[in-house]
Motif scaffolding. Structure first.
Motif, PDB file in Angstrom:
ATOM      1  N   ASP A 355       0.842  -1.201   0.000  1.00  0.00           N
ATOM      2  CA  ASP A 355       0.000   0.000   0.000  1.00  0.00           C
ATOM      3  C   ASP A 355       0.873   1.244   0.000  1.00  0.00           C
ATOM      4  OD1 ASP A 355      -2.230   1.688   0.245  1.00  0.00           O
ATOM      5  OD2 ASP A 355      -1.988   1.726   2.424  1.00  0.00           O
ATOM      6  N   LYS A 356       1.811   1.317   0.922  1.00  0.00           N
ATOM      7  CA  LYS A 356       2.692   2.485   1.004  1.00  0.00           C
ATOM      8  C   LYS A 356       4.013   2.075   1.638  1.00  0.00           C
ATOM      9  CE  LYS A 356       0.968   4.034   5.528  1.00  0.00           C
ATOM     10  NZ  LYS A 356       0.153   2.834   5.779  1.00  0.00           N
ATOM     11  N   GLU A 357       5.040   2.877   1.357  1.00  0.00           N
ATOM     12  CA  GLU A 357       6.343   2.676   1.988  1.00  0.00           C
ATOM     13  C   GLU A 357       6.794   3.996   2.592  1.00  0.00           C
ATOM     14  OE1 GLU A 357       9.282  -0.123   0.435  1.00  0.00           O
ATOM     15  OE2 GLU A 357      10.576   1.604   0.055  1.00  0.00           O
ATOM     16  N   ASP A 358       7.168   3.955   3.871  1.00  0.00           N
ATOM     17  CA  ASP A 358       7.639   5.144   4.585  1.00  0.00           C
ATOM     18  C   ASP A 358       9.122   5.014   4.895  1.00  0.00           C
ATOM     19  OD1 ASP A 358       5.137   6.386   4.647  1.00  0.00           O
ATOM     20  OD2 ASP A 358       4.566   5.384   6.504  1.00  0.00           O
ATOM     21  N   ALA A 359       9.824   6.126   4.807  1.00  0.00           N
ATOM     22  CA  ALA A 359      11.246   6.142   5.141  1.00  0.00           C
ATOM     23  C   ALA A 359      11.592   7.442   5.851  1.00  0.00           C
ATOM     24  CB  ALA A 359      12.096   5.999   3.881  1.00  0.00           C
ATOM     25  N   VAL A 360      12.367   7.317   6.923  1.00  0.00           N
ATOM     26  CA  VAL A 360      12.929   8.469   7.634  1.00  0.00           C
ATOM     27  C   VAL A 360      14.445   8.349   7.554  1.00  0.00           C
ATOM     28  CG1 VAL A 360      13.186   9.644   9.849  1.00  0.00           C
ATOM     29  CG2 VAL A 360      10.971   8.682   9.200  1.00  0.00           C
ATOM     30  N   GLU A 361      15.096   9.441   7.203  1.00  0.00           N
ATOM     31  CA  GLU A 361      16.559   9.412   7.067  1.00  0.00           C
ATOM     32  C   GLU A 361      17.157  10.659   7.695  1.00  0.00           C
ATOM     33  OE1 GLU A 361      20.071   9.078   3.638  1.00  0.00           O
ATOM     34  OE2 GLU A 361      17.957   9.144   3.044  1.00  0.00           O
ATOM     35  N   MET A 362      18.311  10.465   8.319  1.00  0.00           N
ATOM     36  CA  MET A 362      19.088  11.590   8.830  1.00  0.00           C
ATOM     37  C   MET A 362      20.561  11.363   8.489  1.00  0.00           C
ATOM     38  SD  MET A 362      18.756  10.761  12.906  1.00  0.00           S
ATOM     39  CE  MET A 362      16.981  10.481  12.723  1.00  0.00           C
ATOM     40  N   TYR A 363      21.257  12.455   8.187  1.00  0.00           N
ATOM     41  CA  TYR A 363      22.670  12.329   7.820  1.00  0.00           C
ATOM     42  C   TYR A 363      23.446  13.552   8.319  1.00  0.00           C
ATOM     43  CZ  TYR A 363      22.118  15.879   4.218  1.00  0.00           C
ATOM     44  OH  TYR A 363      21.887  17.069   3.582  1.00  0.00           O
ATOM     45  N   TYR A 364      24.744  13.360   8.458  1.00  0.00           N
ATOM     46  CA  TYR A 364      25.670  14.471   8.712  1.00  0.00           C
ATOM     47  C   TYR A 364      26.853  14.285   7.785  1.00  0.00           C
ATOM     48  CZ  TYR A 364      28.242  18.221  10.941  1.00  0.00           C
ATOM     49  OH  TYR A 364      28.900  19.406  11.158  1.00  0.00           O
ATOM     50  N   ASN A 365      27.127  15.293   6.981  1.00  0.00           N
ATOM     51  CA  ASN A 365      28.185  15.247   5.978  1.00  0.00           C
ATOM     52  C   ASN A 365      29.387  16.072   6.448  1.00  0.00           C
ATOM     53  OD1 ASN A 365      29.433  14.794   3.405  1.00  0.00           O
ATOM     54  ND2 ASN A 365      28.793  16.854   2.819  1.00  0.00           N
ATOM     55  N   PHE A 366      30.488  15.377   6.744  1.00  0.00           N
ATOM     56  CA  PHE A 366      31.723  16.037   7.184  1.00  0.00           C
ATOM     57  C   PHE A 366      32.585  16.377   5.968  1.00  0.00           C
ATOM     58  CE2 PHE A 366      30.474  13.321  10.700  1.00  0.00           C
ATOM     59  CZ  PHE A 366      30.706  14.098  11.825  1.00  0.00           C
ATOM     60  N   SER A 367      33.007  17.620   5.879  1.00  0.00           N
ATOM     61  CA  SER A 367      33.988  17.996   4.872  1.00  0.00           C
ATOM     62  C   SER A 367      35.375  17.824   5.492  1.00  0.00           C
ATOM     63  CB  SER A 367      33.775  19.448   4.428  1.00  0.00           C
ATOM     64  OG  SER A 367      34.762  19.840   3.508  1.00  0.00           O
ATOM     65  N   VAL A 368      36.015  16.698   5.174  1.00  0.00           N
ATOM     66  CA  VAL A 368      37.324  16.385   5.767  1.00  0.00           C
ATOM     67  C   VAL A 368      38.400  17.270   5.149  1.00  0.00           C
ATOM     68  CG1 VAL A 368      38.977  14.552   6.239  1.00  0.00           C
ATOM     69  CG2 VAL A 368      36.530  14.017   6.145  1.00  0.00           C
ATOM     70  N   THR A 369      38.412  17.327   3.829  1.00  0.00           N
ATOM     71  CA  THR A 369      39.283  18.238   3.073  1.00  0.00           C
ATOM     72  C   THR A 369      38.457  18.747   1.895  1.00  0.00           C
ATOM     73  OG1 THR A 369      40.169  16.618   1.502  1.00  0.00           O
ATOM     74  CG2 THR A 369      41.271  16.777   3.648  1.00  0.00           C
ATOM     75  N   LYS A 370      39.053  19.570   1.031  1.00  0.00           N
ATOM     76  CA  LYS A 370      38.338  20.063  -0.139  1.00  0.00           C
ATOM     77  C   LYS A 370      38.019  18.940  -1.120  1.00  0.00           C
ATOM     78  CE  LYS A 370      39.994  24.856  -0.046  1.00  0.00           C
ATOM     79  NZ  LYS A 370      40.698  25.912  -0.810  1.00  0.00           N
ATOM     80  N   TRP A 371      38.757  17.842  -1.031  1.00  0.00           N
ATOM     81  CA  TRP A 371      38.547  16.750  -1.987  1.00  0.00           C
ATOM     82  C   TRP A 371      37.987  15.483  -1.339  1.00  0.00           C
ATOM     83  CZ3 TRP A 371      41.304  12.398  -0.787  1.00  0.00           C
ATOM     84  CH2 TRP A 371      42.417  12.564   0.054  1.00  0.00           C
ATOM     85  N   LEU A 372      37.707  15.517  -0.031  1.00  0.00           N
ATOM     86  CA  LEU A 372      37.233  14.314   0.656  1.00  0.00           C
ATOM     87  C   LEU A 372      36.103  14.661   1.624  1.00  0.00           C
ATOM     88  CD1 LEU A 372      37.613  11.263   1.279  1.00  0.00           C
ATOM     89  CD2 LEU A 372      39.217  11.944   3.086  1.00  0.00           C
ATOM     90  N   ASN A 373      34.954  14.000   1.453  1.00  0.00           N
ATOM     91  CA  ASN A 373      33.819  14.126   2.352  1.00  0.00           C
ATOM     92  C   ASN A 373      33.440  12.765   2.908  1.00  0.00           C
ATOM     93  OD1 ASN A 373      33.711  16.796   1.615  1.00  0.00           O
ATOM     94  ND2 ASN A 373      31.570  16.807   1.048  1.00  0.00           N
ATOM     95  N   ALA A 374      32.945  12.751   4.138  1.00  0.00           N
ATOM     96  CA  ALA A 374      32.453  11.516   4.753  1.00  0.00           C
ATOM     97  C   ALA A 374      31.097  11.790   5.385  1.00  0.00           C
ATOM     98  CB  ALA A 374      33.446  11.004   5.801  1.00  0.00           C
ATOM     99  N   THR A 375      30.110  10.956   5.072  1.00  0.00           N
ATOM    100  CA  THR A 375      28.739  11.172   5.534  1.00  0.00           C
ATOM    101  C   THR A 375      28.273  10.008   6.382  1.00  0.00           C
ATOM    102  OG1 THR A 375      28.256  12.346   3.469  1.00  0.00           O
ATOM    103  CG2 THR A 375      26.375  11.678   4.828  1.00  0.00           C
ATOM    104  N   LEU A 376      27.853  10.297   7.618  1.00  0.00           N
ATOM    105  CA  LEU A 376      27.196   9.292   8.456  1.00  0.00           C
ATOM    106  C   LEU A 376      25.707   9.319   8.141  1.00  0.00           C
ATOM    107  CD1 LEU A 376      28.961   9.943  11.882  1.00  0.00           C
ATOM    108  CD2 LEU A 376      29.323   8.000  10.352  1.00  0.00           C
ATOM    109  N   ASP A 377      25.103   8.127   7.955  1.00  0.00           N
ATOM    110  CA  ASP A 377      23.723   8.069   7.484  1.00  0.00           C
ATOM    111  C   ASP A 377      22.947   6.995   8.243  1.00  0.00           C
ATOM    112  OD1 ASP A 377      21.848   8.885   5.058  1.00  0.00           O
ATOM    113  OD2 ASP A 377      21.670   6.724   5.289  1.00  0.00           O
ATOM    114  N   LEU A 378      21.715   7.341   8.642  1.00  0.00           N
ATOM    115  CA  LEU A 378      20.842   6.397   9.340  1.00  0.00           C
ATOM    116  C   LEU A 378      19.432   6.489   8.743  1.00  0.00           C
ATOM    117  CD1 LEU A 378      20.508   4.367  11.724  1.00  0.00           C
ATOM    118  CD2 LEU A 378      19.769   6.313  13.102  1.00  0.00           C
ATOM    119  N   GLN A 379      18.849   5.321   8.440  1.00  0.00           N
ATOM    120  CA  GLN A 379      17.512   5.268   7.855  1.00  0.00           C
ATOM    121  C   GLN A 379      16.639   4.277   8.617  1.00  0.00           C
ATOM    122  OE1 GLN A 379      17.553   4.699   3.517  1.00  0.00           O
ATOM    123  NE2 GLN A 379      19.729   5.262   3.516  1.00  0.00           N
TER     124      GLN A 379
END
Length: 412
Positions: A355-379
């Motif tokens: 019938d339906k699908e629900d999703a909740v997501e939260m993330y935090y995106n760290f800018s480690v350097t100008k060329w490298l990012n790391a994102t923690l993600d939970l759903q």
């Protein structure tokens, strides 16, 4: 090379991701995507003004947790690229754009379509939400990610972009044969995005539609013909539910495995979609940073398309954490409403949900350097399909799945 208008980029996305509880199974997998992009500006190259060549290819690798999560819309949209279900390399975009005036241009070639339905806080596979239902409008489930075609681009005033595109509805990332384009119809897409600034805060309003005359299998099938739909149907931007539902059919209704009559088809499909994003607060003199909200809504025919309605809403933040000017974060909720025409026989007989699908997501995106990012993600995902077959071929209830992961984005 950059000063001369030739820019070559290599990007790498890596995803350790796992189902911690619920779904079909607890599992942890590692996957990734490499992107190769060439941009050429003819004016900077010393040729003529207004010309832009773009070439982009992708390679994917590893395994994803889509099946383990039980979700119809993948918890990692990148798992659908460059082509769902395949580990491959493919040409996604090969286009030439020519502006004939400051307010009008044309683009032709093989088009990468995921750039449509843009949103400031919920439309970037490199830095924002991972869940497919939060990254674009799910009623666009039948749109190919890559296809031959062309588009007209209008820039009537500053901050406004309008496009009208005609693309091959059967295009795919791995098919580069232009002679096969448009052999079974067309897909027409129109979209307009306008920048607004209420109280001096930047926001955008977007409205679009898609229509195709390609003949497709209809969801409105006699139960005696349901196997044909589950075997042949594939939805470009969803986890393919056919194999799972077919196994359920084999277990409980084996007599329906042989189609008894020609399949019902439909000669057109359509969808209409809308989204907005709006900064609610920005630091003085920094209009591209702050806290903002986003919202999406979409509706489709529900006859060829298994998604009837789609919604998502949430909050995002950019550059507001003290000492972390390039970090970003977000939290969002998405609901995907299934068409009542999608396998109603199995839904009613076995109480499968859908019938339906629900999703909740939260993330935090760290800018480690100008060329490298790391994102923690939970759903947290409440799957549309609420039952599954266990190893003993018994139907078990599908519990809400909790999916955690990390995105590592490297730009070389």
């Amino acid at each position: 090379m950059g000063k001369k208008g030739v820019v070559l980029d290599l990007d790498l996305l890596q995803f350790p991701q796992g189902v911690m509880t619920g779904g079909r199974d607890t599992a942890a997998e590692y996957s990734g995507l490499a992107e190769y992009t060439l941009n050429v500006d003819t004016q900077k190259l010393g040729l003529w003004p207004g010309g832009f060549l773009n070439v982009m290819a992708m390679s994917n690798f590893g395994q994803n947790v889509n099946n383990a999560s039980g979700a119809l819309l993948p918890p990692n949209i990148v798992s659908l690229l460059p082509q769902a279900g395949d580990t491959t390399s493919a040409l996604m975009n090969l286009t030439f754009m020519q502006f004939l005036s400051p307010k009008f241009g044309i683009v032709v070639g093989k088009l990468y379509t995921l750039g449509g339905d843009n949103n400031e806080f919920a439309h970037d596979i490199h830095s924002t939400f991972l869940n497919t239902a939060l990254d674009f409008n799910a009623t666009l489930a039948l749109f190919p990610f890559s296809a031959y075609g062309g588009a007209l681009i209008f820039l009537p005033w500053e901050g406004a972009t309008f496009t009208v595109s005609v693309i091959d509805p059967s295009g795919s990332a791995t098919n580069n044969d232009i002679t096969e384009a448009f052999k079974d119809g067309v897909l027409v897409n129109g979209e307009g995005r306008v920048t607004i600034k209420p109280f001096g805060l930047v926001g955008h309003q977007l409205l679009g539609f898609g229509w195709s005359n390609k003949e497709r299998l209809s969801l409105q099938q006699d139960p005696e013909n349901i196997a044909r739909l589950l075997l042949d149907k594939r939805f470009t931007r969803l986890t393919d539910p056919g194999p799972i539902l077919r196994k359920i059919l084999e277990r409980f209704f084996p007599g329906l495995l042989v189609p008894a009559q020609p399949a019902n088809t439909t000669s057109n499909t359509w969808s209409v979609y809308y989204n907005f994003d709006q900064f609610l607060w920005s630091p003085k003199g920094q209009p591209d940073k702050g806290i903002g909200a986003f919202f999406r809504f979409g509706i489709s025919d529900g006859i060829a398309n298994p998604i009837k309605y789609a919604y998502n809403v949430g909050l995002g933040g950019k550059g507001i954490v003290p000492g972390r000017p390039a970090d970003s974060f977000g939290i969002g909720w998405a609901r995907t409403q299934m068409s009542s025409n999608f396998v109603p026989f199995l839904r009613q007989k076995l109480n499968l949900g859908l019938d339906k699908e629900d999703a909740v997501e939260m993330y935090y995106n760290f800018s480690v350097t100008k060329w490298l990012n790391a994102t923690l993600d939970l759903q947290v995902i409440d799957p549309a399909l609420n039952k599954f077959l266990d190893s003993s071929k018994r139907l078990q209830n599908m519990d809400t799945s909790v999916v955690g992961g990390l995105r590592i984005y490297s730009r070389f």
